[in-house]
Every structure is written in structure tokens, then in C-alpha cells.
Design an enzyme around this catalytic site. Structure first.
Site, PDB file in Angstrom:
ATOM      1  N   GLU A 170       2.015  -3.847   5.622  1.00 56.27           N
ATOM      2  CA  GLU A 170       1.569  -2.479   5.338  1.00 56.27           C
ATOM      3  C   GLU A 170       0.253  -2.222   6.066  1.00 56.27           C
ATOM      4  O   GLU A 170      -0.678  -3.020   5.982  1.00 56.27           O
ATOM      5  CB  GLU A 170       1.392  -2.326   3.837  1.00 56.27           C
ATOM      6  CG  GLU A 170       0.775  -1.040   3.363  1.00 56.27           C
ATOM      7  CD  GLU A 170       0.579  -1.041   1.845  1.00 56.27           C
ATOM      8  OE1 GLU A 170      -0.115  -0.133   1.366  1.00 56.27           O
ATOM      9  OE2 GLU A 170       1.113  -1.933   1.154  1.00 56.27           O
ATOM     10  N   ASP A 209      -2.439   0.597   5.910  1.00 53.69           N
ATOM     11  CA  ASP A 209      -2.930   1.815   5.283  1.00 53.69           C
ATOM     12  C   ASP A 209      -3.873   2.532   6.239  1.00 53.69           C
ATOM     13  O   ASP A 209      -5.046   2.163   6.367  1.00 53.69           O
ATOM     14  CB  ASP A 209      -3.652   1.491   3.975  1.00 53.69           C
ATOM     15  CG  ASP A 209      -2.719   0.983   2.899  1.00 53.69           C
ATOM     16  OD1 ASP A 209      -1.580   1.478   2.852  1.00 53.69           O
ATOM     17  OD2 ASP A 209      -3.119   0.109   2.118  1.00 53.69           O
ATOM     18  N   GLU A 221      -6.148   6.177   2.786  1.00 49.88           N
ATOM     19  CA  GLU A 221      -6.024   6.334   1.342  1.00 49.88           C
ATOM     20  C   GLU A 221      -7.278   7.067   0.908  1.00 49.88           C
ATOM     21  O   GLU A 221      -8.396   6.565   1.081  1.00 49.88           O
ATOM     22  CB  GLU A 221      -5.907   4.988   0.649  1.00 49.88           C
ATOM     23  CG  GLU A 221      -4.612   4.258   0.977  1.00 49.88           C
ATOM     24  CD  GLU A 221      -4.374   3.083   0.050  1.00 49.88           C
ATOM     25  OE1 GLU A 221      -3.603   3.244  -0.916  1.00 49.88           O
ATOM     26  OE2 GLU A 221      -4.973   2.023   0.288  1.00 49.88           O
ATOM     27  N   HIS A 238      -2.690  -4.869   5.678  1.00 49.61           N
ATOM     28  CA  HIS A 238      -2.146  -5.852   4.731  1.00 49.61           C
ATOM     29  C   HIS A 238      -1.055  -6.666   5.442  1.00 49.61           C
ATOM     30  O   HIS A 238       0.107  -6.243   5.489  1.00 49.61           O
ATOM     31  CB  HIS A 238      -1.491  -5.164   3.536  1.00 49.61           C
ATOM     32  CG  HIS A 238      -2.379  -4.354   2.662  1.00 49.61           C
ATOM     33  ND1 HIS A 238      -2.890  -4.829   1.482  1.00 49.61           N
ATOM     34  CD2 HIS A 238      -2.812  -3.066   2.763  1.00 49.61           C
ATOM     35  CE1 HIS A 238      -3.609  -3.880   0.887  1.00 49.61           C
ATOM     36  NE2 HIS A 238      -3.574  -2.795   1.663  1.00 49.61           N
TER      37      HIS A 238
END
Length: 464
Positions: free
Chosen positions: A234, A236, A239, A250
Site C-alpha cells: 500500500e 498512501d 491521508e 507500506h
């Protein structure tokens, strides 16, 4: 970071007819019509080409029913007649077409998408999660290693406890139909979700139901935790609400979607957060957490009262899309001005870029487990980026930790003088979903102007 989302269901009563073939089926009671949304591919000269895409809502939000329309799932429990176990559930149940605007509060216009927080129709819908598609049956795969990715975002209506998240995950481009023939619904119906939390609240994973071991949530009437989770890398990109923001890679040991079992999944829903194949914490850069409390927010350097252009650059060892990922850089553009990410003011953690050295120092100074390095760090994250990832656009509130990990002090029992505890200006009593849903039902986020291209290309014309 903690993407535990929730969804609505519809109550429809009728007689059931069981199917013989084991498969996760595509419903036919409501047509599935994907809203259109365009995005751009840019060349080194800064000239960009428009691509016509579509968006699809995640399968977890959809009505799941028998062939005749009886609920397979109501509230946060499975119907034992249709779903006594994982395989039988996939055999008996259909994912239905979505009514995007009236039920889920999702609208698109040209290159933009608006996600409303609370939408009241037959039931009450909270938030949403959508994927960008290439065509009717395949997600759009993005290859951003050695490239930059930019978009515009309006978070002016997102207060404490809300998260407008735009990110990449290593989903299968077809939603899993090739690898799992029992999944007949596929990307057209938003199947195949995964992330680095190895979420266990998904109704279907890898062509099977997630019924075995399902435990209804004690604080959410619509969700639960099943016996399996869905893991994948992942990235990101964003956010954020109007008070705080972060970007976070991640990595996972395996590139691509992988089903896990029980607490060996790790992540938010498991007793051992760090027991799985993915890095659940990631290596985040949150300007507030890195010591600059006047950089991001209403009326600040990056003014969240106005639309923000966010540029994320994925630099490699040889400046090519086949090199090793070495650094993730962030730029912002507002009112024609290009603004670099704020510098860390945390003693012992220097810079404003995410790289292996920054991440190791951050974990050491903050006293956090270094699961980022454990799972391969930047090199492993780069492998996922090179392999292609699916773009996710979402809006959610947090039943696990009230979003305090993003915009407040976290952990709540931590000392605020300890580096890394302060993540935003919001109160530790903020973010309770019941309060957020009551106080901010009209909240929304808008994503628009998505561009991908060589480093510097997506804003080159501005620089001229």
C-alpha cells in the site's frame, strides 16, 4: 494507516433458490453503471493526454443477496441459510449493482469526483471507497516508479476524525477473476480489495465468503471481523483532513494480493499487529508530527481552506522506471506557488523526504517498531510500484482509533513531549464516529485533475 471501513446493507425479503456452482456471483437486479472520470498522462515536455476512465465502488458496500433477492448479509451478521461457511456463501450470493449518487453520495464530473460523507436513502451510508477503472472489467494500473503523480484535492469540509484518503494498493487488475475463477463478479463490481492492514472486515476474499469465524463488531452495527484477511502493499499518497495530513509507504513481503488467516494477518484487527506479511505502520511523513505545527491547516502555509495540488515523486537509483526506489518527495502547489514539503524539526530525524535513512531514524527517535525495514523498506515498496498498482479514492471515519493517529495525540496515553506522539491539533476526545457522523453529515472531499508523468512533467507548464 487503520483503514477499517463500514458500509450499509438493504433488507429485502423473498424466497431463496440455491445455486449449484460455487462462485461469487454478479447481480442482475440493478444495472451496474460506472460513473466516468478522466485523468491525464503527461510527457517530459509537460504536454498531457486525456484518458477517459471510470470509477467503481468497492464490493464491501454492495447489497449481497440470494438469486431471488433475500439478504445474505444484514447489519453485521451473515444469513446462516445462504452463508453457513465461506464456500457455500460464494455459491449462493450475488453482488448487486450500485446506485452511486442516491445511495452512496458519489458524483463525478469530467476529471473530478466528489465523495459525500453521510447519504440517507433506503438506509444510511457512511463514506465510500472507489477504484479508478481502465474499462468496464479492469482496474486502471498505475506504474509510478521513477515518475510523479499529482492531483488536486479539496479537504475544506473535512474536520477532525475524518480522512479523505487517496492511495495505491497492489490489487489484481481484473479484481481476481483470473486467479480465482470462483469470483465471477470481478473488477466490474469492485472486488479484490487488499491493503497493508490485511483487512478482515471484507465480505469476500479471493473468491470466497469471509464467513468462517466472523465476529460482529461491538461498536459498529455494519461491520465485523472474519477468519481471513486480504494483504497487499500500500502506498498512501494522501491521508488527510483540514487539520493534518500524511503520506506513507507500506511494503509487504509478497507483491500482490494474498489471503491470510486469523491473527497471523497482523494489522488493525489482529491481536499481534506486527505478526503478518505487511508493514501496518509504514513510514509516514506528517508535517505536524515531524515538528512543524504551522505548515498545514486552515490559513497556514498550505491553506486547507483552498484547493491543494499535491505532487508525489518516486525517485530511483538510476532515474529510470526500472531502478530501485530511493526516495519519495512531496511538493504542494497553491495559488501558482510551488511549495516543498516542510523540513523535519525533530532532533535526530533530518530532511523532508521519505527514504530508508529517514525511516530508520524516525523509528528510533519515536520509539516505534521498525516494521518498515523488516518488510524490505524502500526497495520492496519499489517492487510493488513497478509491478503496477490500483488507485483508491475514499472518505471514512475510524471505529478503531477515532483517527487520532492522523490528527491528534496518539497513543492517547503517550506523553506529548515524547517525539512522534503529537500528530495534529485535534483533541484526543475528537473523532468518535457517532459524534463525527452527527456533527459533520454534510462533509465531503473532492479529488480532481489526476496526472502521471516523468519527474517535473505534471506541473511543468506552471513552472514556465
Amino acid at each position: 494507516m487503520y483503514k477499517q471501513l463500514h458500509f450499509i446493507t438493504f433488507i429485502v425479503l423473498s424466497t431463496c433458490i440455491l445455486n449449484i456452482v460455487w462462485s461469487q456471483k454478479a447481480g442482475k437486479l440493478n444495472p451496474e453503471v460506472h460513473p466516468t472520470m478522466s485523468w491525464e498522462t503527461c510527457g517530459i515536455d509537460g504536454n498531457c493526454t486525456t484518458n477517459q476512465g471510470q470509477v467503481v465502488i468497492d464490493a464491501n458496500w454492495r447489497w449481497v443477496h440470494s438469486e431471488q433477492g433475500t439478504n445474505c448479509y444484514t447489519g453485521n451478521t451473515w444469513n446462516p441459510t445462504f452463508c453457513p461457511d465461506d464456500k457455500t456463501c460464494a455459491q449462493n450470493c450475488y453482488l448487486e449493482g450500485a446506485q452511486y449518487q442516491s445511495v452512496y453520495g458519489v458524483t463525478t464530473h469530467e476529471d473530478s469526483i466528489r465523495l459525500n460523507f453521510v447519504t440517507q436513502s433506503q438506509g444510511k451510508n457512511i463514506g465510500s471507497r472507489l477504484f479508478l477503472m481502465e474499462n468496464e472489467t479492469n482496474y486502471q494500473m498505475f506504474y509510478v516508479l521513477g515518475q510523479e503523480f499529482s492531483f488536486d484535492v479539496d479537504v475544506s469540509k473535512l474536520d477532525c476524525g475524518l480522512n479523505g484518503a487517496l492511495y495505491f494498493v497492489s490489487m489484481d487488475s481484473d479484481g481476481g477473476t483470473s486467479r480465482f475463477p470462483t469470483n465471477e463478479a470481478g473488477a466490474k463490481f469492485g472486488t479484490g480489495y487488499c491493503d497493508a492492514q490485511c483487512p478482515r472486515d471484507l465480505k469476500f476474499i479471493s473468491g470466497e465468503g469471509n464467513v468462517d469465524g466472523w465476529v460482529p463488531s461491538s461498536n459498529n452495527p455494519n461491520t465485523g471481523v472474519g477468519g481471513h484477511g486480504s494483504c497487499c502493499s500500500e502506498m498512501d499518497i494522501w491521508e488527510a483532513n483540514k487539520m493534518a495530513s500524511a503520506f506513507t509507504p507500506h511494503p509487504c513481503d509478497v507483491v500482490g494480493q494474498n489471503m491470510c488467516s486469523g491473527d497471523t494477518c497482523g494489522g488493525t484487527a489482529s491481536s499481534n499487529r506486527y505478526g503478518g506479511e505487511c508493514d501496518p505502520d509504514g513510514c509516514d511523513f506528517n508535517p505536524y508530527r515531524m515538528g512543524n505545527k504551522t505548515f498545514y491547516g486552515p490559513g497556514l502555509d498550505i491553506d486547507t481552506n483552498s484547493v491543494i495540488t499535491v505532487v508525489t515523486q518516486f525517485l530511483t537509483s538510476d532515474d529510470t522506471p526500472t531502478g530501485t526506489l530511493t526516495s519519495i518527495n512531496r511538493l504542494y502547489i497553491q495559488k501558482g506557488e510551488i511549495v516543498s514539503q516542510s523540513q523535519s524539526t525533530i532532533e535526530g530525524v533530518e530532511g523532508n523526504k521519505v527514504n530508508d535513512q529517514f525511516c530508520m531514524k524516525q523509528k528510533e527517535v519515536f520509539g516505534d517498531p521498525d516494521s518498515f525495514t523488516k518488510h524490505g523498506g524502500m526497495q520492496q515498496m519499489g517492487k510493488a510500484l513497478q509491478n503496477g498498482m490500483v488507485l483508491v479514492m475514499s472518505l471514512w471515519d475510524d471505529y478503531f482509533a477515532d483517527m487520532l493517529w492522523l490528527d491528534s495525540s496518539y497513543p492517547v496515553n503517550g506523553t506529548t513531549t515524547q517525539p512522534g506522539v503529537l500528530r495534529g491539533p485535534c483533541s484526543t476526545t475528537s473523532g468518535v464516529p457517532a459524534d463525527v457522523e452527527s456533527k459533520y453529515p454534510d462533509a465531503y472531499v473532492i479529488y480532481s485533475n489526476i496526472k502521471v508523468g516523468p519527474i517535473g512533467s505534471t506541473y511543468k507548464n506552471l513552472k514556465k
